[in-house]
Design a protein around this motif. Structure first.
Motif, mmCIF file in Angstrom:
data_model
loop_
_atom_site.group_PDB
_atom_site.id
_atom_site.type_symbol
_atom_site.label_atom_id
_atom_site.label_comp_id
_atom_site.label_asym_id
_atom_site.label_seq_id
_atom_site.Cartn_x
_atom_site.Cartn_y
_atom_site.Cartn_z
ATOM 1 N N GLU A 9 0.825 -1.208 0.000
ATOM 2 C CA GLU A 9 0.000 0.000 0.000
ATOM 3 C C GLU A 9 0.855 1.252 0.000
ATOM 4 O O GLU A 9 0.334 2.366 0.064
ATOM 5 C CB GLU A 9 -0.925 0.001 1.219
ATOM 6 N N ALA A 10 2.177 1.049 -0.046
ATOM 7 C CA ALA A 10 3.085 2.188 0.013
ATOM 8 C C ALA A 10 2.859 3.113 -1.177
ATOM 9 O O ALA A 10 2.834 2.700 -2.322
ATOM 10 C CB ALA A 10 4.526 1.683 0.013
ATOM 11 N N GLY A 11 2.697 4.390 -0.879
ATOM 12 C CA GLY A 11 2.555 5.387 -1.937
ATOM 13 C C GLY A 11 1.186 5.447 -2.574
ATOM 14 O O GLY A 11 0.955 6.280 -3.452
ATOM 15 N N PHE A 12 0.282 4.547 -2.158
ATOM 16 C CA PHE A 12 -1.031 4.507 -2.800
ATOM 17 C C PHE A 12 -1.990 5.537 -2.230
ATOM 18 O O PHE A 12 -2.932 5.965 -2.908
ATOM 19 C CB PHE A 12 -1.630 3.100 -2.639
ATOM 20 N N THR A 13 -1.752 5.959 -1.004
ATOM 21 C CA THR A 13 -2.678 6.868 -0.326
ATOM 22 C C THR A 13 -2.839 8.186 -1.065
ATOM 23 O O THR A 13 -3.968 8.674 -1.251
ATOM 24 C CB THR A 13 -2.204 7.143 1.111
ATOM 25 N N ASN A 14 -1.745 8.776 -1.517
ATOM 26 C CA ASN A 14 -1.830 10.063 -2.210
ATOM 27 C C ASN A 14 -2.638 9.959 -3.493
ATOM 28 O O ASN A 14 -3.457 10.837 -3.805
ATOM 29 C CB ASN A 14 -0.421 10.595 -2.506
ATOM 30 N N GLU A 15 -2.400 8.881 -4.257
ATOM 31 C CA GLU A 15 -3.142 8.697 -5.509
ATOM 32 C C GLU A 15 -4.636 8.505 -5.237
ATOM 33 O O GLU A 15 -5.487 8.996 -5.989
ATOM 34 C CB GLU A 15 -2.582 7.503 -6.283
ATOM 35 N N THR A 16 -4.938 7.802 -4.160
ATOM 36 C CA THR A 16 -6.343 7.592 -3.806
ATOM 37 C C THR A 16 -6.996 8.905 -3.390
ATOM 38 O O THR A 16 -8.151 9.182 -3.741
ATOM 39 C CB THR A 16 -6.467 6.563 -2.672
ATOM 40 N N LYS A 17 -6.259 9.724 -2.664
ATOM 41 C CA LYS A 17 -6.785 11.040 -2.268
ATOM 42 C C LYS A 17 -7.055 11.900 -3.507
ATOM 43 O O LYS A 17 -8.035 12.650 -3.562
ATOM 44 C CB LYS A 17 -5.814 11.734 -1.322
ATOM 45 N N GLU A 18 -6.188 11.799 -4.501
ATOM 46 C CA GLU A 18 -6.401 12.541 -5.745
ATOM 47 C C GLU A 18 -7.665 12.043 -6.461
ATOM 48 O O GLU A 18 -8.408 12.827 -7.060
ATOM 49 C CB GLU A 18 -5.181 12.393 -6.650
ATOM 50 N N TYR A 19 -7.880 10.738 -6.392
ATOM 51 C CA TYR A 19 -9.090 10.167 -6.992
ATOM 52 C C TYR A 19 -10.332 10.749 -6.313
ATOM 53 O O TYR A 19 -11.280 11.173 -6.981
ATOM 54 C CB TYR A 19 -9.079 8.646 -6.852
ATOM 55 N N PHE A 20 -10.335 10.772 -4.989
ATOM 56 C CA PHE A 20 -11.485 11.310 -4.261
ATOM 57 C C PHE A 20 -11.648 12.812 -4.509
ATOM 58 O O PHE A 20 -12.771 13.327 -4.544
ATOM 59 C CB PHE A 20 -11.358 11.023 -2.770
ATOM 60 N N ALA A 21 -10.535 13.526 -4.687
ATOM 61 C CA ALA A 21 -10.620 14.948 -5.014
ATOM 62 C C ALA A 21 -11.276 15.142 -6.379
ATOM 63 O O ALA A 21 -12.079 16.059 -6.586
ATOM 64 C CB ALA A 21 -9.231 15.572 -4.995
ATOM 65 N N SER A 22 -10.936 14.263 -7.323
ATOM 66 C CA SER A 22 -11.542 14.312 -8.654
ATOM 67 C C SER A 22 -13.033 13.997 -8.579
ATOM 68 O O SER A 22 -13.849 14.619 -9.262
ATOM 69 C CB SER A 22 -10.838 13.326 -9.590
ATOM 70 N N ARG A 23 -13.385 13.030 -7.739
ATOM 71 C CA ARG A 23 -14.793 12.681 -7.554
ATOM 72 C C ARG A 23 -15.572 13.865 -6.966
ATOM 73 O O ARG A 23 -16.701 14.148 -7.372
ATOM 74 C CB ARG A 23 -14.920 11.480 -6.616
ATOM 75 N N LYS A 24 -14.948 14.555 -6.032
ATOM 76 C CA LYS A 24 -15.591 15.715 -5.415
ATOM 77 C C LYS A 24 -15.840 16.816 -6.446
ATOM 78 O O LYS A 24 -16.908 17.445 -6.464
ATOM 79 C CB LYS A 24 -14.718 16.241 -4.274
ATOM 80 N N LYS A 25 -14.871 17.018 -7.316
ATOM 81 C CA LYS A 25 -15.024 18.014 -8.368
ATOM 82 C C LYS A 25 -16.147 17.628 -9.325
ATOM 83 O O LYS A 25 -16.935 18.482 -9.761
ATOM 84 C CB LYS A 25 -13.705 18.152 -9.136
ATOM 85 N N ALA A 26 -16.223 16.336 -9.649
ATOM 86 C CA ALA A 26 -17.283 15.858 -10.541
ATOM 87 C C ALA A 26 -18.656 16.079 -9.927
ATOM 88 O O ALA A 26 -19.609 16.474 -10.613
ATOM 89 C CB ALA A 26 -17.073 14.377 -10.850
ATOM 90 N N LYS A 27 -18.774 15.836 -8.631
ATOM 91 C CA LYS A 27 -20.051 16.026 -7.953
ATOM 92 C C LYS A 27 -20.475 17.495 -7.964
ATOM 93 O O LYS A 27 -21.665 17.809 -8.088
ATOM 94 C CB LYS A 27 -19.965 15.497 -6.519
ATOM 95 N N LYS A 28 -19.517 18.402 -7.848
ATOM 96 C CA LYS A 28 -19.842 19.831 -7.924
ATOM 97 C C LYS A 28 -20.359 20.196 -9.308
ATOM 98 O O LYS A 28 -21.310 20.970 -9.449
ATOM 99 C CB LYS A 28 -18.601 20.653 -7.582
ATOM 100 N N LEU A 29 -19.734 19.632 -10.353
ATOM 101 C CA LEU A 29 -20.186 19.885 -11.718
ATOM 102 C C LEU A 29 -21.597 19.360 -11.929
ATOM 103 O O LEU A 29 -22.430 19.995 -12.584
ATOM 104 C CB LEU A 29 -19.231 19.228 -12.717
ATOM 105 N N ILE A 30 -21.873 18.179 -11.360
ATOM 106 C CA ILE A 30 -23.191 17.578 -11.495
ATOM 107 C C ILE A 30 -24.248 18.443 -10.814
ATOM 108 O O ILE A 30 -25.311 18.722 -11.380
ATOM 109 C CB ILE A 30 -23.187 16.153 -10.907
ATOM 110 N N ARG A 31 -23.962 18.865 -9.586
ATOM 111 C CA ARG A 31 -24.911 19.730 -8.865
ATOM 112 C C ARG A 31 -25.188 21.023 -9.642
ATOM 113 O O ARG A 31 -26.327 21.480 -9.745
ATOM 114 C CB ARG A 31 -24.367 20.053 -7.475
ATOM 115 N N LYS A 32 -24.124 21.618 -10.156
ATOM 116 C CA LYS A 32 -24.263 22.873 -10.889
ATOM 117 C C LYS A 32 -25.094 22.679 -12.147
ATOM 118 O O LYS A 32 -25.967 23.501 -12.473
ATOM 119 C CB LYS A 32 -22.874 23.414 -11.256
#
Length: 296
Positions: A128-151
C-alpha cells in the motif's frame, strides 16, 4: 385551432376540434419508446439499466429525426416559427446539450482516474506504500465531478420540471422527448454521483455498504450498490485498513472493482457520445426547418 398532423390519441394529449386522424407509424413508435422510457424512470442506479435507457434514447431520437423529415411535420413547425413555444423548445435543447456534455466530460475523467489507479496498483502489487496520495487525488476528482453535477442540475432542472404540453401535437411530442431525455440524464448523474445526491456518506458507511453488497452477491441476490460506490468504499478499505484483510487482499479487491467500474464507464460513455451527436442533429434539423420558413 388547425388540425394536428399527429394522432390525437397519442400520449402527447394534443387538443383539437377535429376528429383523430390515422396515426403515422413513426408517431406510434415514438409514443411506444416514450412510454417504455417513462416506465424505467425509477430503474436501479446500476450500469445495465442506464445503458439500456441510453440505447432507448438513441433509437427514439433516430425516429424523431425521421419524423422531422416529413413535409407535414415541417409545415407544422414552420407555421409557428415565431411562437414562444419554439424559443422554449430550442432553449431546452441547449440545456440538454449542456447536461450531455457534462456527463461526457465527467465519465471521461472518471475513466482516466480508474485507469491511473489500476496502473499504480499493478506496479505496487501487494503493498500500500505510496497509494494513499493517488487515492486522495481520486477522491478529489470525484468531489469536483459532484460539484459539476450539482451545478448542471441546478441550471437545468427547474425548466424541465415546469414543462407543460403545448396543446399542439408536434410541439407536445418534442417537449415530451426532451423531458424524458432529461430524466434519463438525471438517473445517469445519480449513478455517477454514487450515493444519493442529497446525502453525505461517511467513509465507514461506504465500507459497510460495500461489505453488505459482497455478502448479498455471494448469496445470489441483487445488490443496489453501484460501481462508483463500490470503488469509493473499497479504496477506503485499502488506505484505511477498515477490514481485517491483508494489504494484498484489499488491493486485489480494489483492482477488481476498478476494472468493473472502467467497463461500466466505457459502456455509458459510448451511449452518451452517440446521444450527443443525435441531440445536435435534432436541434440542427429543427433550426433548418425554422430558418427555411423565415426566408420564404
Amino acid at each position: 385551432m388547425a388540425s394536428s398532423p399527429l394522432n390525437q390519441k397519442s400520449n402527447f394529449h394534443a387538443r383539437s376540434n377535429s376528429l383523430p386522424s390515422r396515426p403515422h407509424p413513426l408517431v406510434t413508435q415514438i409514443d411506444e419508446y416514450l412510454c417504455r422510457l417513462k416506465s424505467n424512470e425509477s430503474a436501479s442506479s446500476s450500469s445495465p439499466p442506464l445503458t439500456r435507457n441510453l440505447s432507448g434514447l438513441r433509437d427514439l431520437y433516430e425516429l424523431v429525426d425521421d419524423l422531422l423529415q416529413l413535409p407535414v411535420i415541417q409545415q407544422s413547425l414552420a407555421q409557428r416559427c415565431n411562437d414562444k413555444q419554439v424559443n422554449e423548445l430550442l432553449n431546452e435543447s441547449l440545456k440538454l446539450l449542456d447536461v450531455c456534455g457534462v456527463a461526457k466530460d465527467v465519465l471521461l475523467q472518471a475513466k482516466e482516474d480508474t485507469q491511473q489507479l489500476q496502473s499504480i496498483l499493478r506496479r505496487r502489487r501487494g503493498t500500500e506504500a505510496g497509494f494513499t496520495n493517488e487515492t486522495k487525488e481520486y477522491f478529489a476528482s470525484r468531489k469536483k465531478a459532484k460539484k459539476l453535477i450539482r451545478k448542471s442540475l441546478k441550471a437545468c432542472k427547474c425548466g424541465f420540471a415546469q414543462l407543460e404540453n403545448d396543446g399542439e401535437a408536434t410541439f407536445s411530442m418534442l417537449r415530451e422527448v426532451e423531458r424524458v431525455t432529461f430524466t434519463v440524464f438525471e438517473s445517469l448523474y445519480s449513478y455517477i454521483f454514487g450515493s444519493k445526491m442529497e446525502s453525505k456518506s461517511t467513509n465507514w458507511s461506504l465500507v459497510s455498504k460495500w461489505m453488505s453488497s459482497k455478502r448479498v452477491t455471494c448469496e445470489g441476490e441483487a445488490t443496489e450498490t453501484n460501481e462508483f460506490e463500490k470503488v469509493d468504499a473499497v479504496l477506503c478499505t485499502v488506505i484505511g485498513n477498515k477490514i481485517g484483510k491483508s494489504g494484498k487482499m484489499s488491493s486485489d479487491d480494489a483492482q477488481i472493482e476498478l476494472q468493473k467500474l472502467e467497463s461500466s464507464i466505457q459502456d455509458l460513455e459510448d451511449g452518451v457520445e452517440c446521444l450527443l451527436r443525435l441531440l445536435i442533429k435534432t436541434r440542427v434539423s429543427v433550426l433548418n426547418i425554422l430558418s427555411q420558413e423565415a426566408f420564404t
